[in-house]
Design an enzyme around this catalytic site. Structure first.
Site, PDB file in Angstrom:
ATOM      1  N   SER A 227       0.838  -1.194   0.000  1.00 20.89           N
ATOM      2  CA  SER A 227       0.000   0.000   0.000  1.00 20.89           C
ATOM      3  C   SER A 227       0.882   1.256   0.000  1.00 20.89           C
ATOM      4  CB  SER A 227      -0.958  -0.040   1.190  1.00 20.89           C
ATOM      5  OG  SER A 227      -1.976   0.920   1.054  1.00 20.89           O
ATOM      6  N   ASP A 453      -8.836  -4.651  -5.710  1.00 18.27           N
ATOM      7  CA  ASP A 453      -8.342  -3.870  -4.581  1.00 18.27           C
ATOM      8  C   ASP A 453      -9.162  -2.586  -4.432  1.00 18.27           C
ATOM      9  OD1 ASP A 453      -6.769  -2.252  -2.797  1.00 18.27           O
ATOM     10  OD2 ASP A 453      -5.031  -3.480  -3.314  1.00 18.27           O
ATOM     11  N   HIS A 483      -7.360  -5.902  -0.345  1.00 19.10           N
ATOM     12  CA  HIS A 483      -6.252  -4.945  -0.448  1.00 19.10           C
ATOM     13  C   HIS A 483      -4.935  -5.706  -0.393  1.00 19.10           C
ATOM     14  CE1 HIS A 483      -4.230  -1.195  -0.321  1.00 19.10           C
ATOM     15  NE2 HIS A 483      -4.017  -1.153   0.980  1.00 19.10           N
TER      16      HIS A 483
END
Length: 514
Positions: A227, A453, A483
């Site tokens: 991320s 995602d 995610h």
């Protein structure tokens, strides 16, 4: 107001009422001012501080061995490297394989920004056991986070009130209240953390990682970024292309976007994830308990949120489940397909007048523990984003953009559009419109995008590959949900990532896993 624009770590720490988490620091330097020569003192890890999320010390490693923690000194101001220093909390698990096969350290950043790597790595170390056969697994609390000179803003009681506010205003009075609350939050950050706020940019954290590389004794930085950690990794590769070792970016941030574009992309991403959840619910069970069809599931959620705007439900006593808290709880549950069952349970309860599960999910997003105390993930998230992002938005800007956000998502559009006010009257100017990740001369970096995602939409992976530069990024696609891709435990993804990190085998560019 929670700002989920780039949060990852919150998705990894769904409160102990739902899942669990589990760690942090001491060290010394050489005394001669050269921080690259400092010797770390590794000790058994203590229980995590409240800023890290609280809890108990990490459990022993599978097969024996303990987690070790240390504190590394770094310059407060990288423009004055011989000035004041701060301590950065580190954690490691020593490589489990034969000494002669050890490659070095593999440094993790799990995202946020604002997530404590010192608490997150032990909680999910089982996912990385194979990588530990040849690497010391290492993570850290970036500056401003956890035990690393944490940014402090509002106290716990005021945070409870802050997260109860209406973050999707419907009229002038509600807009004024949202602006006032945002200004009060940001003023508290300046009052309590004035010294740190200018020094929590991603470029500062990237320089910290290069110091870490040297102190750990590695010629190259082997890295696993997730991320926001992909943005941090890209900035590191831009600043130190010749020092990049084997690197993996998973759940990839689009480095070309402004905050507005990023939030709009998330609105589309969370809507896509909600669509997938609704389709899954009605297709996987004979009787989906929260709707008769995918559209019915979404319609009922929309009605719930509208009703909560008028009359919140009893939540985690004495707080009530507001429209904003429910929206945050739903967003939290969409971070992982593993959490969809909690979303179903939370919706069922809410339809029966009980908001506790959705509020527990919302608390996880905001870093609130079962004891009513908060980690500093929200404070750090806002501080780092506002130090990085040059654009500043006012209510008039948001009003102009609302139609586009609502077209992207009727459920999440307003929520994410109004999150753009987070940097209102911030004490420090933002650094740039978007991060520079151009890394000409760096070795290949494996870039993994997940088509489902919600938080870092799939399109960002290709944008990262292009921005890194020709011959650097290797794109790998996972057709899945949630995610990130590696923690989905998909064998194809695992084999590709492990083969690259452990043996240097580069998968063919454009490889697709499903």
């Amino acid at each position: 107001m929670p700002n989920p624009r780039r949060q990852r770590a919150a998705a990894l720490t769904v409160t102990s009422a739902l899942l669990a988490l589990a760690l942090t620091g001491c060290g010394e330097d050489t005394g001669d001012g050269d921080l690259t020569r400092q010797k770390l003192t590794w000790r058994e890890c203590p229980a995590p501080s409240q800023a890290q999320g609280g809890g108990t010390a990490p459990s022993p490693l599978p097969g024996g061995g303990t987690w070790q923690c240390a504190t590394m000194k770094a310059p407060l101001d990288w423009d004055d490297p011989e000035g004041d220093t701060i301590g950065l909390a580190l954690i490691r698990a020593r490589a489990s394989g034969e000494a002669g096969r050890r490659i070095g350290s593999l440094v993790f950043n799990f995202g946020g920004p604002g997530g404590s790597g010192v608490t997150t790595l032990p909680a999910f170390a089982g996912d990385y056991a194979n990588l530990r056969t040849r690497y010391d697994l290492v993570s850290f609390d970036p500056r401003g986070v956890g035990r690393s000179a944490p940014v402090e803003c509002l106290d716990d009681a005021r945070l409870d009130a802050y997260f109860q506010q209406d973050a999707t205003p419907d009229d002038a009075a509600e807009r004024a209240g949202l602006v006032r609350n945002t200004e009060e939050f940001n003023a508290a950050c300046e009052k309590n953390s004035r010294k740190m706020l200018p020094h929590v940019r991603t470029t500062d954290a990237a320089r910290d990682m290069d110091l870490m590389r040297q102190v750990l004794g590695d010629d190259e930085l082997h890295y696993f970024g997730i991320s926001y950690g992909t943005e941090l990794g890209g900035v590191y590769a831009h600043l130190f292309p010749e020092k990049v070792g084997r690197a993996v970016f998973d759940a990839v941030v689009d480095p070309t976007q402004s905050p507005e574009q990023s939030a709009l992309g998330q609105a589309r991403g969370f809507q896509r994830a909600l669509d997938n959840y609704a389709e899954h619910c009605v297709s996987q069970t004979e009787d989906c308990p929260v709707g008769d069809s995918a559209q019915d599931v979404k319609d009922r959620i929309a009605r719930l949120l509208k009703d909560l705007d008028a009359e919140p439900l009893p939540g985690v006593f004495p707080r009530r489940l507001t429209q904003t808290a429910a929206t945050g709880g739903i967003a939290q549950a969409l971070y992982s397909q593993d959490f969809w069952e909690y979303l179903t349970e939370g919706l069922e309860q809410a339809y029966d007048g009980d908001g506790r599960v959705l509020m527990a999910l919302s608390d996880a997003l905001n870093g609130r523990g079962d004891n009513g105390e908060y980690s500093n993930i929200t404070a750090a998230n806002v501080a780092i984003n506002c130090a990085d992002d040059k654009p500043r938005y006012d209510p008039a800007d948001v009003e102009r953009k609302l139609p586009e956000f609502r077209a992207a998502s009727g459920l999440f559009g307003d929520y994410l559009a109004w999150s753009l006010l987070s940097c209102t009257d911030w004490a420090v100017p933002g650094a740039a419109d978007h991060p520079d990740v151009g890394a000409a001369g760096a070795p290949p970096i494996l870039v993994v995008g997940n088509t489902g995602d919600p938080a870092t939409p799939y399109e960002g992976a290709r944008k990262m590959v292009r921005a890194l530069g020709k011959g650097v990024g290797i794109e790998l696609t996972y057709k899945g949900q949630g995610h990130g891709a590696y923690d989905s435990k998909n064998k194809c993804v695992r084999n590709a990532v492990d083969g690259y990190l452990l043996d240097g085998r580069e998968p063919a560019a454009g490889t697709v896993c499903s």
